[in-house]
Design a protein around this motif. Structure first.
Motif, PDB file in Angstrom:
ATOM      1  N   TYR A   4      72.002  50.384   0.439  1.00 57.58           N
ATOM      2  CA  TYR A   4      71.297  51.309  -0.615  1.00 57.58           C
ATOM      3  C   TYR A   4      70.810  52.468   0.274  1.00 57.58           C
ATOM      4  O   TYR A   4      70.863  52.665   1.501  1.00 57.58           O
ATOM      5  N   ILE A   5      70.329  53.606  -0.652  1.00 54.72           N
ATOM      6  CA  ILE A   5      70.052  54.892  -0.196  1.00 54.72           C
ATOM      7  C   ILE A   5      68.631  54.894  -0.510  1.00 54.72           C
ATOM      8  O   ILE A   5      68.008  54.832  -1.537  1.00 54.72           O
ATOM      9  N   MET A   6      67.749  54.963   0.541  1.00 51.11           N
ATOM     10  CA  MET A   6      66.242  55.117   0.462  1.00 51.11           C
ATOM     11  C   MET A   6      65.848  56.738   0.293  1.00 51.11           C
ATOM     12  O   MET A   6      65.937  57.159   1.317  1.00 51.11           O
ATOM     13  N   ALA A   7      65.195  56.892  -0.879  1.00 48.69           N
ATOM     14  CA  ALA A   7      64.508  58.302  -0.965  1.00 48.69           C
ATOM     15  C   ALA A   7      62.968  57.849  -0.994  1.00 48.69           C
ATOM     16  O   ALA A   7      62.543  57.270  -1.475  1.00 48.69           O
ATOM     17  N   ARG A  16      55.985  57.696  -2.296  1.00 56.17           N
ATOM     18  CA  ARG A  16      56.858  56.862  -3.048  1.00 56.17           C
ATOM     19  C   ARG A  16      58.284  56.565  -2.601  1.00 56.17           C
ATOM     20  O   ARG A  16      58.568  57.546  -1.949  1.00 56.17           O
ATOM     21  N   CYS A  17      58.803  55.493  -2.937  1.00 56.23           N
ATOM     22  CA  CYS A  17      60.157  55.086  -2.442  1.00 56.23           C
ATOM     23  C   CYS A  17      60.922  54.733  -3.600  1.00 56.23           C
ATOM     24  O   CYS A  17      60.662  53.932  -4.376  1.00 56.23           O
ATOM     25  N   ILE A  18      62.195  55.300  -3.640  1.00 57.16           N
ATOM     26  CA  ILE A  18      63.274  55.055  -4.719  1.00 57.16           C
ATOM     27  C   ILE A  18      64.174  54.520  -3.975  1.00 57.16           C
ATOM     28  O   ILE A  18      64.883  55.052  -2.749  1.00 57.16           O
ATOM     29  N   LEU A  19      64.892  53.266  -4.517  1.00 57.33           N
ATOM     30  CA  LEU A  19      66.141  52.640  -3.700  1.00 57.33           C
ATOM     31  C   LEU A  19      67.361  52.837  -5.011  1.00 57.33           C
ATOM     32  O   LEU A  19      66.971  52.762  -5.883  1.00 57.33           O
ATOM     33  N   PHE A  20      68.337  53.565  -4.474  1.00 61.47           N
ATOM     34  CA  PHE A  20      69.710  53.660  -5.092  1.00 61.47           C
ATOM     35  C   PHE A  20      70.653  52.960  -4.566  1.00 61.47           C
ATOM     36  O   PHE A  20      70.797  52.677  -3.376  1.00 61.47           O
ATOM     37  N   SER A  28      65.102  50.339  -7.675  1.00 62.55           N
ATOM     38  CA  SER A  28      63.810  50.028  -7.284  1.00 62.55           C
ATOM     39  C   SER A  28      62.856  51.050  -6.853  1.00 62.55           C
ATOM     40  O   SER A  28      63.318  52.033  -6.531  1.00 62.55           O
ATOM     41  N   VAL A  29      61.729  51.081  -7.385  1.00 61.06           N
ATOM     42  CA  VAL A  29      60.742  52.205  -7.034  1.00 61.06           C
ATOM     43  C   VAL A  29      59.534  51.566  -6.920  1.00 61.06           C
ATOM     44  O   VAL A  29      58.957  50.453  -7.288  1.00 61.06           O
ATOM     45  N   ALA A  30      58.643  52.188  -5.845  1.00 64.26           N
ATOM     46  CA  ALA A  30      57.384  51.850  -5.410  1.00 64.26           C
ATOM     47  C   ALA A  30      56.512  52.965  -5.069  1.00 64.26           C
ATOM     48  O   ALA A  30      57.204  53.886  -4.582  1.00 64.26           O
ATOM     49  N   GLN A  31      55.315  53.137  -5.521  1.00 58.56           N
ATOM     50  CA  GLN A  31      54.532  54.163  -5.043  1.00 58.56           C
ATOM     51  C   GLN A  31      53.058  53.613  -4.725  1.00 58.56           C
ATOM     52  O   GLN A  31      52.562  52.651  -5.203  1.00 58.56           O
ATOM     53  N   LYS A  32      52.392  54.382  -3.844  1.00 62.25           N
ATOM     54  CA  LYS A  32      51.098  54.292  -3.650  1.00 62.25           C
ATOM     55  C   LYS A  32      50.343  55.361  -3.281  1.00 62.25           C
ATOM     56  O   LYS A  32      50.774  56.223  -2.472  1.00 62.25           O
ATOM     57  N   ALA A  59      58.195  51.575   0.939  1.00 64.98           N
ATOM     58  CA  ALA A  59      59.594  51.059   1.593  1.00 64.98           C
ATOM     59  C   ALA A  59      59.737  49.697   1.368  1.00 64.98           C
ATOM     60  O   ALA A  59      60.747  49.086   0.762  1.00 64.98           O
ATOM     61  N   TRP A  60      58.736  48.975   1.963  1.00 64.39           N
ATOM     62  CA  TRP A  60      58.618  47.468   1.949  1.00 64.39           C
ATOM     63  C   TRP A  60      58.654  47.193   0.739  1.00 64.39           C
ATOM     64  O   TRP A  60      59.365  45.996   0.197  1.00 64.39           O
ATOM     65  N   GLN A  61      57.780  47.443  -0.228  1.00 70.49           N
ATOM     66  CA  GLN A  61      57.594  46.809  -1.492  1.00 70.49           C
ATOM     67  C   GLN A  61      58.865  46.990  -2.524  1.00 70.49           C
ATOM     68  O   GLN A  61      59.532  46.425  -3.242  1.00 70.49           O
TER      69      GLN A  61
END
Length: 140
Positions: A4-7, A16-20, A28-32, A59-61
């Motif tokens: 995966y590429i983690m943004a 925010r973390c977005i995985l491609f 996947s997307v996670a935001q806090k 990132a963990w989520q």
């Protein structure tokens, strides 16, 4: 194992973390949000450590949502570099050897409840904007 590429995005009020996946499809997307402090009118301040920790949490989520393993220490340093908490590679190497124990501040049930709430919110947001809704003129 899938790759995966983690943004990682650190904004004004949240991380925010977005995985491609390898094809560039968002998986996947996670935001806090993180705390903002207003010491006087017109001023805003943030806690750099909280920014780093919330970026790590996103990132963990994001990884958890797709069932991917996450080496927690590596993710912490990655998040710290992304938001400028660590000044550079040398700073990370120097701090890597320091033994620290991470103790979650919320219960496992509370964490699961929060993740479920986030997942519901993300599912509700699907479909708000579709490629066919965007006209060539609105693309700029």
């Amino acid at each position: 194992m899938a790759k995966y590429i983690m943004a990682l995005d650190s904004g004004t009020t949240s991380n925010r973390c977005i995985l491609f996946n390898e094809k560039g499809v968002m998986c996947s997307v996670a935001q806090k949000e993180f705390t903002q402090f207003f010491p006087k009118p017109g001023w805003v301040e943030h806690d750099a450590e909280e920014i780093c920790l919330t970026q790590l949490e996103t990132a963990w989520q994001a990884m958890e949502k797709i069932g991917a393993p996450l080496p927690i220490a590596g993710a912490a340093y990655l998040a710290g570099l992304a938001v400028g908490y660590w000044s550079g590679r040398e700073n990370v190497i120097r701090n890597w050897a320091i033994d620290r124990t991470f103790t979650p501040q919320i219960s496992e049930n509370e964490r699961k409840r929060m993740v479920e709430g986030w997942n519901r919110a993300v599912r509700r947001s699907y479909g708000w904007a579709r490629e066919d809704d965007v006209t060539p003129a609105s693309r700029g």
